[in-house]
Design a protein around this motif. Structure first.
Motif, PDB file in Angstrom:
ATOM      1  N   SER A 422     -35.192 -43.694  26.726  1.00  0.00           N
ATOM      2  CA  SER A 422     -35.219 -44.182  28.110  1.00  0.00           C
ATOM      3  C   SER A 422     -35.116 -45.708  28.096  1.00  0.00           C
ATOM      4  O   SER A 422     -35.206 -46.329  27.040  1.00  0.00           O
ATOM      5  CB  SER A 422     -36.499 -43.726  28.796  1.00  0.00           C
ATOM      6  OG  SER A 422     -37.494 -44.701  28.667  1.00  0.00           O
ATOM      7  N   LYS A 430     -38.164 -40.016  25.667  1.00  0.00           N
ATOM      8  CA  LYS A 430     -38.504 -38.967  26.628  1.00  0.00           C
ATOM      9  C   LYS A 430     -38.676 -37.663  25.862  1.00  0.00           C
ATOM     10  O   LYS A 430     -37.900 -37.379  24.932  1.00  0.00           O
ATOM     11  CB  LYS A 430     -37.380 -38.799  27.652  1.00  0.00           C
ATOM     12  CG  LYS A 430     -37.413 -39.889  28.703  1.00  0.00           C
ATOM     13  CD  LYS A 430     -36.522 -39.559  29.864  1.00  0.00           C
ATOM     14  CE  LYS A 430     -35.067 -39.652  29.463  1.00  0.00           C
ATOM     15  NZ  LYS A 430     -34.112 -39.542  30.535  1.00  0.00           N
ATOM     16  N   LEU A 438     -42.669 -33.250  31.449  1.00  0.00           N
ATOM     17  CA  LEU A 438     -42.040 -34.476  30.942  1.00  0.00           C
ATOM     18  C   LEU A 438     -43.093 -35.409  30.338  1.00  0.00           C
ATOM     19  O   LEU A 438     -44.144 -35.637  30.941  1.00  0.00           O
ATOM     20  CB  LEU A 438     -41.331 -35.176  32.107  1.00  0.00           C
ATOM     21  CG  LEU A 438     -40.719 -36.545  31.852  1.00  0.00           C
ATOM     22  CD1 LEU A 438     -39.598 -36.480  30.810  1.00  0.00           C
ATOM     23  CD2 LEU A 438     -40.154 -37.140  33.161  1.00  0.00           C
ATOM     24  N   HIS A 440     -43.488 -39.307  28.688  1.00  0.00           N
ATOM     25  CA  HIS A 440     -42.931 -40.615  28.336  1.00  0.00           C
ATOM     26  C   HIS A 440     -43.665 -41.053  27.081  1.00  0.00           C
ATOM     27  O   HIS A 440     -44.895 -41.126  27.071  1.00  0.00           O
ATOM     28  CB  HIS A 440     -43.160 -41.617  29.465  1.00  0.00           C
ATOM     29  CG  HIS A 440     -42.523 -41.179  30.753  1.00  0.00           C
ATOM     30  ND1 HIS A 440     -41.176 -41.312  30.997  1.00  0.00           N
ATOM     31  CD2 HIS A 440     -43.044 -40.587  31.852  1.00  0.00           C
ATOM     32  CE1 HIS A 440     -40.895 -40.828  32.189  1.00  0.00           C
ATOM     33  NE2 HIS A 440     -42.012 -40.382  32.734  1.00  0.00           N
TER      34      HIS A 440
END
Ligand code: 5AD
Ligand code: SF4
Length: 473
Positions: A422, A430, A438, A440
């Motif tokens: 990302s 990601k 999801l 991060h």
């Protein structure tokens, strides 16, 4: 039972001959021709765009993200809601400028909107810069249609929303290297009263299991780690096939393929989500512990008007069964607010269902009238403002639930698949949990494509944040 039609191999071979012809003329050009492909809508459309790119690559085209540079611009459209359509019209309208700058540019309008007669008429009359328009069911004939467009004087419209068939052997140019879409069936026979899909994508038809398994094995061999089986209603996979099979059997067979990868699928219809499916998921270690099970509404009268085939209670029983078989499963859903005639108390039934179901995430839509569908004939007395208020209340409730669910991950170390990078410097990776949430992540770029242990440090209602704690596989 559906009539199942497979496109004969010789017809696919004819398309390949046309691809060869176009390839030769591409190669004869001083510079490689470029294509720009813009995709709207669902994963099925993403998958169709991969096929368009696959065919374009075989015809000698390169790809660009700049429509002004492109020799061919393809807009692969979605008809599911009016606002998606408006966005398409806005963007197709703006292509007047790219074509003005590059008069040889070919503009292609395809996807679900190209199977709606009113839209076809509108494009014919008012978007004269569109050179080729074709519906999803003739996608396999793209080489021939493109050839006709490049050589003909007039515009080409191949927009019948015919029954559709199965076309095997079309090359796909996949977007990434980690996640792959794998269509297992096309079309839809459910006829939910609000939905345009059956009209634009035709009758439900399943691919032969051998063809799916061959493609799945190749994807694993090519290094893909996350394979999503696609269909409008995957739970009814196999109906109409000469061999007797079903979706649960397909999951088990794909699970038997050697390799470290995850099997995902979408979309499931609650009425066909069987005990056998949950058992197959529970017993298949590669099946991700996630099910996307749209409930659409909480009031029984509305569910019946929607022609969904289950009640509020029956839906709740389904998800209880899924959780009983797989206590760690994540469940996500879709809901429509403001279906024609939905009363305040029926909307509260929806709130009640959401409160009880405790979804990990939910996609909320305001009802959009689709001309030609049965629901379009119903009287709609709720104002847009009232619908917006309901939408906001629902979103607020679900956000709180999602955040609460995500908070439970904090401090835990879990296996995630790193599926991309990302632009966020603090979280350059990601990833997705087995259940599809999801994440991060902080970590190095070379981890893309690997399963790693991640320690979750914080969250919000949409996603988790964490750091890598050592490579897993
Ligand atoms: N209006 C609003 N939402 C719709 N969906 C499908 N048709 C409509 C419509 N006419 C939603 C459903 C479906 C998701 C993909 O889009 O919730 O599950
Ligand atoms: Fe949109 Fe439905 Fe077509 Fe997917 S199948 S692109 S959601 S209209």
């Amino acid at each position: 039972m559906n009539e199942r039609a497979e496109i004969p191999t010789n017809e696919i071979e004819n398309q390949k001959k046309v691809m060869q012809q176009i390839l030769e003329s591409s190669q004869a050009r001083p510079v490689q021709p470029l294509a720009y492909v813009d995709t709207y809508g669902c994963q099925q459309n993403e998958s169709d765009s991969e096929k368009l790119r696959g065919m374009l690559a075989e015809m000698g085209y390169g790809f660009t993200g700049d429509e002004f540079q492109a020799d061919i611009v393809i807009i692969n459209t979605c008809a599911i809601r009016e606002n998606a359509e408006n966005r398409v019209f806005g963007n197709v309208g703006a292509l007047v400028h790219t074509k003005k700058a590059k008069p040889t540019q070919t503009i292609v309008f395809c996807g679900c909107m190209a199977a709606v007669p009113e839209t076809v008429e509108k494009v014919r009359q008012s978007y004269k810069h569109v050179d080729l328009m074709f519906s999803p069911n003739v996608l396999w004939r793209f080489p021939e249609l493109l050839h006709r467009t490049l050589t003909a004087k007039g515009r080409i419209f191949e927009t019948d929303a015919n029954e559709g068939a199965i076309a095997e052997g079309i090359p796909a140019h996949r977007d990434g290297t980690v996640k792959a879409w794998l269509p297992i069936m096309y079309g839809c026979d459910n006829h939910c009263s609000y939905c345009i899909v059956p009209y634009v994508r035709g009758q439900e038809r399943s691919r032969e299991p051998e063809a799916i398994l061959k493609e799945a094995k190749q994807l694993v061999k090519d290094g893909f780690k996350d394979i999503t089986l696609l269909g409008q209603n995957v739970n009814s996979y196999g109906m109409g096939l000469p061999c007797k099979t079903d979706f649960a059997t397909l999951i088990r067979k794909i699970n038997d393929i050697d390799g470290a990868f995850l099997i995902r699928f979408m979309t499931s219809h609650p009425k066909d989500a069987s005990t056998e499916l949950f058992k197959a998921m529970a017993e298949s270690e590669k099946a991700a512990r996630h099910i996307h099970l749209p409930f659409q509404a909480g009031g029984d009268r509305i569910l019946s008007l929607m022609n969904r085939g289950y009640t509020h209670e029956e839906y709740m029983e389904k998800i209880a069964e899924a959780r009983q078989q797989m206590p760690d499963i994540t469940i996500t859903s879709d809901v429509i607010v403001g279906f024609p005639g939905e009363t305040e108390s029926e909307f509260e039934d929806t709130l009640r269902l959401v409160e009880k179901a405790q979804f990990d995430a939910m996609f909320t839509f305001i009802y959009s009238k689709r001309p030609g569908t049965p629901a379009a004939e119903l009287e709609d007395t709720t104002t847009r403002e009232e619908k917006q208020i309901r939408f906001d209340r629902l979103l607020e409730l679900q956000n709180a639930i999602s955040e609460k669910k995500h908070t439970k991950y904090i401090g835990k170390s879990i296996s995630v698949l790193v599926d991309g990078e990302s632009h966020d410097e603090r979280y350059p990776l990601k990833a997705r949990t087995n259940g599809g949430r999801l994440v991060h992540l902080c970590g190095a770029g070379e981890l893309v494509g690997h399963f790693v242990q991640a320690k979750i440090t914080h969250c919000n209602s949409w996603s988790l944040f964490g750091e890598c704690g050592g490579e897993h596989i």
